[in-house]
Design a protein around this motif. Structure first.
Motif, PDB file in Angstrom:
ATOM      1  N   HIS A  31      32.205   7.921  12.968  1.00 54.59           N
ATOM      2  CA  HIS A  31      33.288   8.330  12.469  1.00 54.59           C
ATOM      3  C   HIS A  31      33.568  10.005  11.684  1.00 54.59           C
ATOM      4  O   HIS A  31      32.247  10.309  11.280  1.00 54.59           O
ATOM      5  CB  HIS A  31      33.368   7.661  11.272  1.00 54.59           C
ATOM      6  N   ALA A  32      34.338  10.473  12.165  1.00 54.93           N
ATOM      7  CA  ALA A  32      34.545  11.956  11.809  1.00 54.93           C
ATOM      8  C   ALA A  32      35.465  12.251  10.729  1.00 54.93           C
ATOM      9  O   ALA A  32      35.180  13.206   9.895  1.00 54.93           O
ATOM     10  CB  ALA A  32      34.975  12.788  13.264  1.00 54.93           C
ATOM     11  N   GLY A  33      36.482  11.425  10.339  1.00 49.99           N
ATOM     12  CA  GLY A  33      37.449  11.834   9.384  1.00 49.99           C
ATOM     13  C   GLY A  33      38.789  11.082   9.839  1.00 49.99           C
ATOM     14  O   GLY A  33      38.841   9.964  10.532  1.00 49.99           O
ATOM     15  N   SER A  34      39.832  11.543   9.269  1.00 49.58           N
ATOM     16  CA  SER A  34      41.053  10.602   9.586  1.00 49.58           C
ATOM     17  C   SER A  34      42.243  11.860   9.718  1.00 49.58           C
ATOM     18  O   SER A  34      41.980  13.027   9.678  1.00 49.58           O
ATOM     19  CB  SER A  34      41.606   9.955   8.464  1.00 49.58           C
ATOM     20  N   ASP A  49      42.658  18.585  17.894  1.00 52.52           N
ATOM     21  CA  ASP A  49      42.685  20.171  17.233  1.00 52.52           C
ATOM     22  C   ASP A  49      41.972  19.890  15.898  1.00 52.52           C
ATOM     23  O   ASP A  49      41.262  21.135  15.597  1.00 52.52           O
ATOM     24  CB  ASP A  49      44.012  20.230  16.761  1.00 52.52           C
ATOM     25  N   VAL A  50      41.507  18.849  15.023  1.00 54.60           N
ATOM     26  CA  VAL A  50      40.712  19.132  13.773  1.00 54.60           C
ATOM     27  C   VAL A  50      39.558  18.860  13.996  1.00 54.60           C
ATOM     28  O   VAL A  50      38.548  19.571  13.462  1.00 54.60           O
ATOM     29  CB  VAL A  50      41.568  18.112  12.679  1.00 54.60           C
ATOM     30  N   TYR A  51      39.227  17.978  14.881  1.00 51.39           N
ATOM     31  CA  TYR A  51      37.782  17.300  14.765  1.00 51.39           C
ATOM     32  C   TYR A  51      36.758  17.817  15.963  1.00 51.39           C
ATOM     33  O   TYR A  51      35.527  17.849  16.235  1.00 51.39           O
ATOM     34  CB  TYR A  51      37.362  16.054  14.792  1.00 51.39           C
ATOM     35  N   ARG A  53      37.167  21.183  17.871  1.00 45.55           N
ATOM     36  CA  ARG A  53      37.463  22.613  18.322  1.00 45.55           C
ATOM     37  C   ARG A  53      36.455  23.401  19.340  1.00 45.55           C
ATOM     38  O   ARG A  53      36.380  24.428  19.689  1.00 45.55           O
ATOM     39  CB  ARG A  53      38.007  23.411  17.167  1.00 45.55           C
ATOM     40  N   ARG A  54      35.286  22.836  18.787  1.00 44.73           N
ATOM     41  CA  ARG A  54      34.027  23.525  19.529  1.00 44.73           C
ATOM     42  C   ARG A  54      33.101  22.515  20.338  1.00 44.73           C
ATOM     43  O   ARG A  54      31.942  22.739  20.218  1.00 44.73           O
ATOM     44  CB  ARG A  54      33.171  24.044  18.253  1.00 44.73           C
TER      45      ARG A  54
END
Lengths: 103, 322
Positions: A31-34, A49-51, A53-54
């Motif tokens: 789980h990374a977030g929402s 885009d949010v979780y 990018r790299r």
């Protein structure tokens, strides 16, 4: 404030999606977030885009938050308790002669 | 009534005791766990202010994207500003787990009732400011956020871990800009020194009021929302930064700054807290401009939100018809 359909004009009123990332092939998803998004495809794009990018992920799952059923923290004791009195589920329960590699 | 003025419901003392025992045992508190109403409010306040700071923090640097001196610098700056937006989203998402709506929080930012870090109300007057912001402002943020990564609220701690990984890039790109200017022409060195002179004291203020004037500190420490006091973090930042300034060959604008061999700290002069209070109260050099820019961005972005909603509606109709 509301839009033509009467829904409030705020992107946080879009459905909430939980984001799971797989860091490398073969690894479990974590789980990374929402994110808020209008539909699944949009949720995937926002999650990227949010979780990611790299290169934090090689795969993404997005799941509607409402679709997740979770155990309740207050029930954690009774809910998971049955495991504790079943010592025979653990390898230490079994007697093996010293000096022999069982596996 | 605003969230902060509504009277607090009385928490059950047995539940509070159980909660505090969990905190003392070093357990992490998760969204569905019972928590005192005041813990929930303090976290909502801290996390939303933090998220707003990331979002407003895009503006001072966004100011220089079109005027970056090279393509390399421009690429880094765009990536950094995009990261700040991402950081805002991580923390808003964490705040939503406390049962608040991002839209409401964002409206509080836009209507001027929410606070954000005072540092972003200072103007970015020269290119050197991009270096100094990366070095000092992101450096201060790292000191603060490294400790917050151990905060008792799970979603906040996890957002901080994610953010800290990215902030290191920000700080290094900032220090590299400073180093390039420090090795440059006399005019470049002068520009760097001027930026440091303007940003040094506001960077120290980023850690918040001194412990003697920080009413929330004791409670936040007790609940392990904070793990170190404002003054401890400020001192740590100064100790880390002075050698970096020496390496650049610039002067930090504090005649009282000197090494104390006994405490092994760098002693520093008195912070002008009246300036801090003025900026927090909305009277900093750029408060008005920052909020106007956020409001314009929100209004001008409306068509994107409308288009996304219309697209989703059309697709779900098409799916239903098929």
């Amino acid at each position: 404030m509301s839009d033509v359909t009467g829904a409030p004009v705020g992107d946080s009123h879009w459905p909430l999606w939980e984001v799971f990332t797989q860091e490398n092939q073969g690894q479990p998803f974590e789980h990374a977030g929402s994110v808020h998004a209008t539909d699944a495809e949009h949720a995937l794009q926002n999650a990227r885009d949010v979780y990611a990018r790299r290169g934090e992920a090689v795969n993404l799952w997005v799941v509607p938050s409402a679709a997740i059923t979770a155990s309740a923290p207050s029930d954690a004791g009774p809910f998971f308790d049955p495991g504790n009195d079943k010592a025979y589920r653990h390898p230490q329960f079994y007697i093996a002669p010293r000096g022999i590699r069982i596996f | 009534m605003p969230e902060t003025t509504r009277p607090l419901p009385t928490d059950d003392p047995t539940q509070v005791a159980a909660f505090e025992a969990r905190i003392a045992a070093g357990e992490s508190i998760e969204p569905k766990d019972w928590m005192p109403e005041r813990y929930r409010r303090q976290l909502t306040r801290m996390m939303s202010q933090h998220a707003h700071s990331e979002i407003v923090g895009m503006l001072p640097e966004g100011n220089w994207i079109t005027r970056a001196p090279s393509l390399r610098r421009k690429l880094s700056l765009i990536a950094k500003v995009q990261d700040e937006a991402g950081h805002g989203l991580y923390i808003y998402c964490g705040t939503e787990t406390l049962g608040v709506d991002r839209f409401d929080l964002y409206n509080q930012l836009l209507d001027g009732t929410a606070k954000y870090s005072s540092i972003f109300n200072y103007p970015t007057l020269a290119w050197a400011d991009m270096g100094v912001i990366g070095w000092l402002v992101d450096g201060a943020a790292i000191v603060n956020q490294t400790i917050l990564a151990k905060t008792s609220y799970g979603p906040y701690a996890r957002a901080m871990v994610r953010i800290c990984k990215e902030e290191n890039f920000h700080k290094r790109q900032g220090y590299e800009i400073c180093m390039t200017l420090a090795k440059g022409t006399p005019a470049q060195r002068e520009m760097l020194q001027d930026a440091v002179n303007r940003f040094w004291w506001p960077s120290l203020m980023m850690f918040g009021p001194s412990d003697t004037h920080s009413p929330n500190t004791a409670e936040l420490l007790k609940w392990r929302v904070k793990r170190k006091t404002n003054d401890e973090l400020r001192q740590r930042f100064i100790n880390l930064t002075v050698p970096q300034a020496q390496e650049l060959g610039i002067t930090l604008p504090d005649p009282d700054l000197r090494y104390n061999a006994e405490t092994k700290n760098w002693d520093f002069g008195t912070i002008d807290w009246s300036e801090f209070q003025e900026v927090i109260a909305g009277n900093g050099p750029c408060n008005r401009e920052r909020l106007e820019a956020r409001r314009a961005a929100h209004d001008e972005g409306r068509w994107v939100r409308d288009a996304a909603a219309a697209h989703a509606a059309k697709r779900s109709q098409a799916t239903a018809a098929a």
